[in-house]
Enzyme design. Structure first.
Site, mmCIF file in Angstrom:
data_model
loop_
_atom_site.group_PDB
_atom_site.id
_atom_site.type_symbol
_atom_site.label_atom_id
_atom_site.label_comp_id
_atom_site.label_asym_id
_atom_site.label_seq_id
_atom_site.Cartn_x
_atom_site.Cartn_y
_atom_site.Cartn_z
ATOM 1 C CB SER A 326 -1.105 0.008 1.366
ATOM 2 O OG SER A 326 -1.620 -1.090 1.321
ATOM 3 C CG ASP A 350 -14.405 -1.383 -0.187
ATOM 4 O OD1 ASP A 350 -14.381 -2.568 -0.384
ATOM 5 O OD2 ASP A 350 -13.422 -1.097 0.596
ATOM 6 C CG ASP A 365 -10.438 -3.385 0.981
ATOM 7 O OD1 ASP A 365 -10.604 -2.416 0.108
ATOM 8 O OD2 ASP A 365 -10.136 -3.143 2.047
ATOM 9 C CG HIS A 371 -12.518 0.527 3.524
ATOM 10 N ND1 HIS A 371 -12.023 0.608 4.837
ATOM 11 C CD2 HIS A 371 -11.782 -0.248 2.840
ATOM 12 C CE1 HIS A 371 -10.817 -0.068 4.833
ATOM 13 N NE2 HIS A 371 -10.506 -0.625 3.742
ATOM 14 C CB CYS A 384 -10.132 1.922 0.656
ATOM 15 S SG CYS A 384 -11.088 1.159 -0.403
#
Lengths: 642, 380
Positions: A326, A350, A365, A371, A384
């Site tokens: 990430s 999401d 995810d 999320h 996310c």
């Protein structure tokens, strides 16, 4: 006694004897003739031959190794020095009061009566201005004692053979590297003249990269020696030119803090001075004691290092290639904004997974259940994945690649260090060339969250983060700030121009949310923070998991657990330091990596009082641009550590 | 004839009436003494340089010289008749001492040459250098010369016994010197040339068996090294290579006193003892070497003059043998240092540092002085 006979033969005997003596005289004449001719032959006929042989006996051209340049941190803390096996010598002609001097020296170091007796004997047999040893094999404490008092003791010197020593040992091992005995292969490629008296050469790291600067130029002396090779007279001398000292961008204090913060773990910290590209800290743990390698490491020590599962010889900062996970999201957020794929207001739903059109496969995810509605800021704060699956899908792998390489991914950063690896920033072209297979759309999604083929070194992560902090200005990272008296400037690459300048602020602001936002993944480090940090956490998978299998840390062997990552820079309003942290098998960037980064930033940004070091920083910046590094900065360091 | 006239015509009577010089009164030969003084002084000067300008060494050698001159003076006073009577006893004593060395001697440098007499190191082979020509001269002077086969046989026995004992120690250099000093007496006594040629043939024929069985390893090595010094540059060849280098690099003019590099930088081994001629050759050049040879030649000539004028057969033979032995000293030393001969431990007479050998040498000169004095006091 037959008197009669003697009398009778007297004259005959005399004649006989005279004849024999004449023969003997001839014999003598021939003998001396042979000798005279022999000496004539040697001294006249073969004079040139023997004259040359005699001169060759007597006169030798000896190389004198130059002193290897020292390595300092930016504040003048000594990181690599040349430690001699010292002996204490007196040049009697220069000593004002010999007895007084010997007495004074006896107070400083242990000098036995035996030493003094030997000294006196040697002093009688020496040549003028020849140093006479009083004590051999001084300890470090004694050297220090003498160093302090030497200015008031004329004619006293401490001389020796120089051996490289790294006083900080393990902490700087991966940053500086080490020197070692020159081996046969090196001997073949080295300049035989310049290295004629040199026994050590940089093997790794800065020591190797700057070998030419550190080594210096060999000197020579034409000496008269006796049969035992002892130098009796220097007929002619050309002094060696010592190697250049290096001043690193590294800050010993920051380095130490980073090292301590990683204590007991396998991990990396790379901290970069945002303004210059200078590397403030480069730590890879576990390290090793570089001093072991200098005079030749024992095979037992070496195999212990080589075979350790923690791989202490492996420089994770430059050689370690990790999925950025990430931590690459800020780059792709910038790409999305730049290419107009998203705006700050764009929202993505999401549900906890993502699906490509015409594909039943679920791209999960990290958060089960998802999320919900996510905009750019939240996507960063919460990391996310679905937002970035979508973004990556819309951008396409080639645009991801083209944009990311602007920040240094997929290419060597050209740091002035050795064994740097380039990482991988995949593209269709890359996959065709290396794998010979077409690119699959699903792979774009993995790439979008910094997984899949994507690999980056911690150094690349730090450089990319510094580039964001600099709003597109990328410096090549540099270990060395100053060579001798010469300042080195890191090359600055062409600035990354975005479609709108405000994109930088949007992403940086979203990275601020990671640390300072209510839901930021790294919010644990914002407590009592006197400055603001923009950052991004990351969790890199070590092993892939099949669809539907939940990753459960408690069930996975420690070595297979996820790597924890964090990148960030601070202070937000005027970025000074960019940090990349990887803690191997540290599971979550949020909990294990980000606190390390915070400590490193604190070490660099805060004064001893815990407040931002604004004044000090200004002073240091001025010093960095100025000429003389030495005294004032060392004082600063001592205050820091004290 | 008046009484005074008669007395003046008496053999040796001139000495009674002529005012005798101081030298004559103490029975010293002027020219010989002058040459000795010249050589010993030269020795000290060269030694000062060879020892690395060490005055202490020079002074010690100076004291040895004084002692040696003292010995010479004492020996010179001995009546030659008494010397002749002493000769067989000196010889026998020498042989006994050599036997003692063989059984009780002190070892040094791989050889057994010394007798330890209450802290005093004594080398009986040195005594033999004098005793051998004395004994031979005593034996042959009493025979009808030239010697007959029987006497030659006895003479060879006289020569062989101590020579073998010394060679056994092993000390080949001294053995050769002792043997040759005896052989010279035989030669001067008129040994038939037929015997001499035969002896040379036998000697040459015995070279191979001697090489195979008669020599110690180190002796063989020395000879091999002489033939090819380069074969063992740092070992046995070192001395020869370095001494030849020292000599050759001196050239005609030399490097100058105290400026020899070979000796001062320790390349030249034994620079102040056996190899001192290399120091002289290096620093004084060929000029110095030739000058030294000239002085030696003058010394030998004076010695031969004394021999020719000797009053007795004993004196004649002894003087001749001593002179020729002295020549052998010089020849062997200068030959070995310049690489002509194998390295045997023979010092350069009157120049090399050393005590015992010096005393023997000057005892010999004392005998020469005594022989010279005999001429004037006892005319027969």
């Amino acid at each position: 006694m037959p008197e009669r006979l003697t009398l009778k033969d007297f004259s005959r005997e005399v004649r006989l004897f005279g004849g024999r003596l004449l023969v003997a005289a001839l014999f003598v004449a021939v003998g001396f003739g042979i000798l005279a001719y022999r000496y004539y032959d040697l001294q006249v006929n073969h004079y040139e031959t023997y004259r040359t042989a005699s001169d060759r006996n007597r006169v030798q051209l000896q190389p004198i190794a130059p002193r290897r340049g020292l390595i300092y941190d930016r504040n003048g803390v000594l990181l690599a020095q040349n430690l001699p096996t010292y002996s204490l010598n007196l040049v009697v002609e220069r000593v004002e009061d010999l007895e007084g001097t010997i007495e004074a020296l006896s107070g400083l170091v242990a000098i036995s009566d035996d030493d003094i007796a030997k000294f006196r004997r040697r002093a009688r047999e020496r040549r003028p201005f020849q140093p006479v040893p009083l004590r051999m094999r001084l300890s470090e404490v004694e050297i220090a004692q003498l160093a302090v008092h030497r200015p008031r003791l004329p004619g006293v010197s401490v001389d020796a053979e120089l051996v490289r020593h790294y006083p900080q040992g393990e902490v700087f091992s991966h940053a500086i590297g080490y020197v070692g005995r020159i081996n046969e292969q090196e001997l073949e490629r080295l300049d035989p003249v310049n290295y004629s008296d040199t026994h050590y050469i940089g093997k790794l790291g800065v020591e190797r990269f700057y070998e030419d600067e550190l080594h210096g130029t060999v000197g020579y002396q034409n000496v008269e020696t006796n049969a035992r090779g002892r130098i009796l007279r220097v007929l002619e001398r050309g002094d060696p030119i010592p190697g250049n000292d290096l001043v690193l961008h590294l800050d010993a204090h920051v380095q130490q803090v980073a090292y301590d913060a990683l204590a007991g773990r396998r991990g990396v910290v790379v901290a970069i001075d945002v303004k210059s590209g200078g590397v403030l800290a480069l730590v890879s743990t576990p390290g090793f004691d570089p001093n072991l390698f200098v005079t030749g490491i024992s095979s037992k020590d070496y195999s212990a290092l080589r075979d350790s599962p923690d791989m202490p010889l492996y420089n994770r900062a430059l050689q370690g290639q990790y999925p950025p996970a990430s931590t690459i999201k800020p780059i792709y957020a910038l790409a999305g904004l730049h290419y107009g794929i998203v705006t700050p207001q764009t929202r993505v739903w999401d549900p906890g997974f993502y699906r490509l059109p015409n594909d039943s496969r679920n791209y999960r995810d990290w958060k089960r259940g998802g999320h919900g509605w996510v905009d750019l800021k939240l996507s960063m704060a919460q990391s996310c994945d679905v937002y970035y699956y979508d973004l990556a899908h819309k951008l396409g792998i080639d645009r991801l690649h083209d944009f990311a390489i602007l920040f240094g991914f997929g290419h060597p950063t050209n740091i002035d260090n050795t064994h740097e690896r380039r990482g991988i920033m995949p593209s269709r072209e890359w996959k065709r060339q290396t794998r010979g297979v077409a690119w699959y759309p699903g792979e774009t999604l993995s790439a979008g969250i910094g997984q899949g083929y994507t690999l980056a070194t911690p150094l690349q992560l730090a450089v990319a983060t510094a580039t964001i902090a600099n709003r597109g200005v990328r410096h090549e990272p540099r270990m060395v700030k100053q060579v001798g008296e010469r300042d080195l400037e890191a090359p600055t690459l062409e600035r990354i121009e975005l479609s709108r300048e405000s994109h930088w602020d949007v992403v940086i602001d979203s990275m601020r949310e990671v640390v300072h936002g209510q839901q930021g993944t790294a919010r644990i480090i914002n407590r009592d923070l006197p400055y603001e940090i923009a950052g991004k956490t990351g969790t890199a998978q070590v092993v892939g998991y099949a669809q539907g299998v939940k990753y459960d840390a408690s069930k996975v062997k420690e070595r297979l657990r996820d790597h924890a990552l964090f990148v960030g820079f601070a202070p937000l309003d005027d970025p000074q330091i960019a940090v990349a942290v990887v803690v191997e098998n540290g599971e979550h960037g949020s909990s294990t990596a980000s606190p390390v980064a915070r400590q490193v930033m604190d070490a660099w940004l805060l004064g001893p009082d815990g407040q931002l070091r604004q004044e000090g920083m200004l002073v240091q910046q001025r010093d960095a641009s100025g000429e003389a590094p030495a005294v004032t900065q060392r004082t600063v360091t001592m205050e820091q550590s004290g | 004839m008046k009484y005074g006239e008669f007395v003046r015509r008496m053999p040796g009577a001139g000495d009674l009436h002529r005012r005798r010089t101081l030298l004559q009164r103490i029975r010293l030969d002027g020219p010989l003494l002058a040459l000795l003084l010249l050589l010993t002084a030269t020795g000290l000067v060269v030694l000062y340089s060879a020892s690395g300008q060490d005055l202490e060494t020079v002074q010690r050698q100076g004291r040895f010289f004084l002692l040696a001159y003292g010995v010479m003076l004492v020996v010179a006073q001995i009546d030659l008749q008494r010397v002749a009577r002493l000769a067989p006893w000196a010889y026998l004593g020498g042989v006994v001492l050599l036997l003692a060395v063989t059984f009780f001697g002190t070892h040094a440098k791989g050889a057994q040459r010394w007798l330890n007499l209450g802290g005093f190191q004594f080398q009986p082979s040195e005594l033999m250098k004098i005793a051998m020509p004395m004994a031979m001269a005593w034996y042959l002077a009493a025979r009808d010369l030239p010697p007959r086969a029987r006497h030659i046989g006895v003479s060879l026995l006289i020569i062989a016994i101590p020579t073998l004992l010394i060679a056994e120690q092993p000390d080949l250099g001294t053995a050769i010197l002792v043997a040759s000093s005896g052989a010279f007496v035989l030669f001067l006594a008129g040994l038939s040339w037929r015997y001499i040629v035969a002896a040379i043939v036998v000697l040459l024929a015995s070279v191979w068996p001697l090489w195979q069985f008669g020599l110690h390893d180190y002796q063989r090595r020395r000879v091999l090294t002489l033939l090819d010094p380069e074969s063992d540059k740092l070992g046995a060849g070192w001395n020869i290579i370095q001494s030849k280098t020292a000599i050759g690099s001196g050239g005609y003019e030399g490097k100058g006193w105290l400026h020899g590099t070979q000796s001062h930088l320790d390349f030249l081994p034994e620079g102040h003892t056996d190899f001192i001629i290399a120091v002289l050759a290096e620093e004084w050049g060929l000029r110095g070497v030739l000058a030294l040879l000239l002085v030696y030649t003058l010394l030998l000539m004076r010695g031969m003059w004394i021999a020719v004028r000797a009053a007795s057969g004993f004196g004649r033979l002894l003087a001749g043998a001593l002179v020729l032995t002295f020549f052998v000293y010089v020849f062997v030393n200068m030959g070995m240092v310049s690489g002509l001969l194998p390295v045997v431990g023979v010092p350069l007479p009157l120049i090399s540092q050393g005590g015992t050998a010096l005393v023997t040498l000057f005892a010999g000169f004392g005998l020469l002085m005594a022989i010279a004095a005999e001429k004037r006091t006892l005319m027969r």
